[in-house]
Design an enzyme around this catalytic site. Structure first.
Site, mmCIF file in Angstrom:
data_model
loop_
_atom_site.group_PDB
_atom_site.id
_atom_site.type_symbol
_atom_site.label_atom_id
_atom_site.label_comp_id
_atom_site.label_asym_id
_atom_site.label_seq_id
_atom_site.Cartn_x
_atom_site.Cartn_y
_atom_site.Cartn_z
ATOM 1 N N PRO A 212 0.811 -1.212 0.000
ATOM 2 C CA PRO A 212 0.000 0.000 0.000
ATOM 3 C C PRO A 212 0.848 1.267 0.000
ATOM 4 C CG PRO A 212 0.240 -0.762 2.230
ATOM 5 C CD PRO A 212 1.029 -1.723 1.366
ATOM 6 N N LYS A 237 4.321 -5.526 -6.593
ATOM 7 C CA LYS A 237 3.688 -4.340 -7.181
ATOM 8 C C LYS A 237 3.603 -3.245 -6.132
ATOM 9 C CE LYS A 237 -0.511 -2.785 -7.679
ATOM 10 N NZ LYS A 237 -0.306 -1.311 -7.681
ATOM 11 N N THR A 238 4.160 -2.090 -6.475
ATOM 12 C CA THR A 238 4.079 -0.940 -5.579
ATOM 13 C C THR A 238 2.726 -0.262 -5.743
ATOM 14 O OG1 THR A 238 5.051 0.477 -7.283
ATOM 15 C CG2 THR A 238 6.563 -0.532 -5.695
ATOM 16 N N GLY A 270 -3.860 -0.968 -9.786
ATOM 17 C CA GLY A 270 -4.456 -2.188 -9.277
ATOM 18 C C GLY A 270 -5.258 -2.978 -10.293
ATOM 19 N N PRO A 271 -6.183 -2.340 -11.025
ATOM 20 C CA PRO A 271 -7.013 -3.101 -11.963
ATOM 21 C C PRO A 271 -6.239 -3.725 -13.120
ATOM 22 C CG PRO A 271 -8.056 -0.999 -11.410
ATOM 23 C CD PRO A 271 -6.654 -0.947 -10.858
ATOM 24 N N GLU A 313 -3.639 -8.350 4.838
ATOM 25 C CA GLU A 313 -3.638 -7.398 5.968
ATOM 26 C C GLU A 313 -4.478 -6.220 5.506
ATOM 27 O OE1 GLU A 313 -3.372 -4.354 7.945
ATOM 28 O OE2 GLU A 313 -1.286 -4.132 7.292
ATOM 29 N N GLY A 315 -8.291 -3.599 6.388
ATOM 30 C CA GLY A 315 -8.696 -2.388 7.108
ATOM 31 C C GLY A 315 -8.947 -2.605 8.586
ATOM 32 N N CYS A 347 -3.816 1.691 9.181
ATOM 33 C CA CYS A 347 -4.889 0.697 9.231
ATOM 34 C C CYS A 347 -5.312 0.365 10.656
ATOM 35 C CB CYS A 347 -4.464 -0.566 8.496
ATOM 36 S SG CYS A 347 -2.935 -1.291 9.126
ATOM 37 N N GLU A 396 -10.467 14.325 -0.361
ATOM 38 C CA GLU A 396 -11.904 14.548 -0.507
ATOM 39 C C GLU A 396 -12.716 13.525 0.279
ATOM 40 O OE1 GLU A 396 -13.281 17.086 -1.699
ATOM 41 O OE2 GLU A 396 -11.557 18.022 -2.695
ATOM 42 N N GLU A 444 -13.766 3.046 8.011
ATOM 43 C CA GLU A 444 -12.350 3.399 8.108
ATOM 44 C C GLU A 444 -12.122 4.703 7.332
ATOM 45 O OE1 GLU A 444 -8.131 1.066 7.816
ATOM 46 O OE2 GLU A 444 -9.504 0.818 6.137
ATOM 47 N N ILE A 445 -11.921 5.800 8.059
ATOM 48 C CA ILE A 445 -11.774 7.115 7.433
ATOM 49 C C ILE A 445 -10.389 7.284 6.836
ATOM 50 C CG2 ILE A 445 -11.845 9.607 7.839
ATOM 51 C CD1 ILE A 445 -13.828 9.052 10.112
#
Length: 546
Positions: A212, A237-238, A270-271, A313, A315, A347, A396, A444-445
């Site tokens: 992450p 993957k970063t 990611g996708p 691992e 939220g 997290c 946002e 999880e804000i």
């Protein structure tokens, strides 16, 4: 005013001292420049706003590595595409990084597979592997400040935090796993007959790893360290927001003697890149850190492809419980740290602050005062406690949650709005009168928003703490041993910190219950993520003993 000290992530409690400014790493120009700037930082809300409005400091570090790392070489993506990585202080482009996609993942996995099936890494002695990892740790220590500068520039966290805590923690983690490399061993077991039974602990093969953006370097270490110690090869993957530090330290790892193809780095989205890695048929194991929503997708992709095992691992919405016997000053300080550390982008942040009704009013007063004097500004300045959020999307999202708290009837005590006109800074925010059904108490804000809730007794706070989809961590502040023992066993979470928070030593396992994930990282527990257990049974002829 002189630069303030910040707490070490390793030891945030009330029995340890804080480090002095820039006490770790070399006395580089970055340290001198940031220390000189510390005098301009103040501690009131007004001076924090002024600090955020100033022109950002130019980081004295050069971005040298922006390509993909495949088979020991930095290369462009197959498509030739790049994407921008942004400075959270301004939203400006730092540099453009190669955008990996499915074809690049295929190239990286092929290199990792060949390195595992034919290369020297799993075939060299464990002691030789450990020496390479130790040399890498020495290089991390030597380049401490350059690495910290890249991490802060790309992520926005205070440079003091990066240089004094996170890079040294990364170094420590690799030394820890270097020590494990030659201590991984199987067992012998008795059988009900003339057989010799032994177990072999074998490397699992090619490990896919997705990290992450909130702790890019530490998550690199949590995953790469145990995988290498066990003799595996890796495709990592970063996060698209923060690719720079992983590319830099991977170059150092090859300088230390890592054979080509053992560690491959693909930057991308990611996708595309992430999905290709999760669903790849030649990846033997997958490890992911990120949101619960994305974790479920990753798990599905892994299952639908080759049923590869997955460590997750995910939220959290961790309770921080202030008991009625608490020293309110110390409890408020620790709860403040538990929530606001790393801009609240953690997290396991103590994002539900449960306070006993007998000390609630006093605690709220202290919590507000701490939030109002928290120093927000350019993370390269000494004394800064809070930098910008990672990007406009997260910025946002946090402001939307703040609006939902106000609309839902919680009392906004302080903060609640952006700071400055440039960058992604948000004022430290405190809500009181928060109810369990409010979004700010459930979701999880991932931002600097403290929600303070009142409770009456232990049974109530246990029930309310556990009434969450998450179960990552919890904090408990009490002097009563019976209370501590009751809570540590009753709370359905993976970590319980008593009179401390965010203690992340290399040997301490970390992971969650429920939808906070599966499996454990760090410590000896993480080794099992990257090992296969093989039982070998040999018939014995006329054994002298059984």
């Amino acid at each position: 005013m002189a630069a303030r000290r910040i707490p070490l992530l390793l030891s945030r409690s009330f029995t340890s001292s804080s480090p002095t400014l820039f006490s770790r790493g070399r006395d580089s120009s970055l340290c001198r420049a940031a220390a000189a700037a510390a005098a301009s930082c103040g501690y009131s809300t007004a001076s924090s706003a002024a600090a955020a409005a100033e022109d950002p400091i130019t980081p004295p570090v050069k971005v040298d590595y922006t390509q993909l790392l495949i088979n020991g070489q930095f290369v462009d993506s197959a498509s030739g595409k790049t994407f921008p990585t942004l400075d959270p202080r301004t939203g400006d482009v730092i540099t453009h990084v190669a955008e990996g996609e499915a074809e690049d993942v295929n190239r990286a996995v092929s290199a990792a597979r060949k390195a595992f099936d034919e290369g020297p890494w799993p075939r060299m002695t464990a002691y030789e592997r450990s020496k390479i990892i130790l040399r890498f740790a020495d290089l991390l220590e030597r380049h401490n400040d350059e690495i910290a500068a890249l991490e802060t520039w790309d992520n926005g966290k205070p440079f003091e935090q990066s240089a004094q805590t996170e890079v040294p923690m990364t170094t420590r983690l690799f030394r820890y796993y270097a020590g494990w490399a030659d201590k991984i061993q199987g067992l012998t077991a008795p059988a009900d007959g003339p057989y010799h039974v032994q177990t072999l602990h074998e490397p699992i093969g090619v490990a896919g790893q997705i990290i992450p953006w909130n702790f890019p370097l530490l998550m690199f270490a949590w995953k790469v360290g145990p995988a290498l110690a066990c003799g595996n090869t890796i495709v990592l993957k970063t996060a698209e927001q923060t690719p720079l530090s992983a590319l830099y330290v991977s170059k150092l790892l090859h300088e230390a003697g890592l054979p080509p193809g053992v560690l491959n780095i693909v930057s991308g989205y990611g996708p595309t890149a992430g999905a290709a890695l999760a669903s790849h048929m030649e990846v033997d194991k997958l490890a992911f850190t990120g949101s619960t929503t994305t974790g479920k997708i990753v798990l599905q992709l892994a299952a639908k492809s080759n049923l590869k095992p997955v460590t997750l691992e995910l939220g959290g919405k961790s309770p921080f419980i202030v008991c009625e016997d608490a020293d309110v000053d110390k409890a408020a300080e620790l709860a403040h740290y538990a929530l606001f550390f790393n801009q609240g982008q953690c997290c396991c942040a103590g994002s539900r602050t449960f306070v006993h009704e007998s000390v609630y009013d006093q605690f709220v007063e202290k919590a507000n005062a701490l939030a109002m004097k928290r120093v927000v500004g350019d993370p390269f300045k000494g004394g800064i406690q809070q930098g910008p959020q990672i990007d406009s999307e997260q910025f946002e999202k946090i402001l939307k949650y703040i609006r939902s708290g106000v609309d839902g009837g919680a009392k906004l005590e302080t903060g609640g709005e952006r700071l400055g006109a440039k960058g992604y800074y948000i004022k430290p925010t405190v809500f009181t009168g928060v109810k369990d059904d409010m979004l700010i108490a459930k979701d999880e804000i991932f931002g600097p928003v403290q929600s303070i809730l009142k409770y009456k007794d232990l049974d109530e706070v246990i029930q309310r703490s556990n009434a969450s989809q998450y179960g990552l961590a919890a904090g408990v502040f009490t002097h009563n041993l019976d209370t501590a023992n009751t809570l540590m066993r009753a709370l359905r979470v993976g970590s319980v910190w008593i009179n401390c928070f965010d203690v992340f030593d290399a040997a301490i396992p970390f992971g969650g219950y429920k939808q906070s994930g599966q499996g454990r990282e760090k410590g000896s527990y993480s080794l099992s993520n990257y090992l296969q257990v093989k039982a070998v049974v040999t018939a014995l002829k006329n054994p002298a003993w059984l």
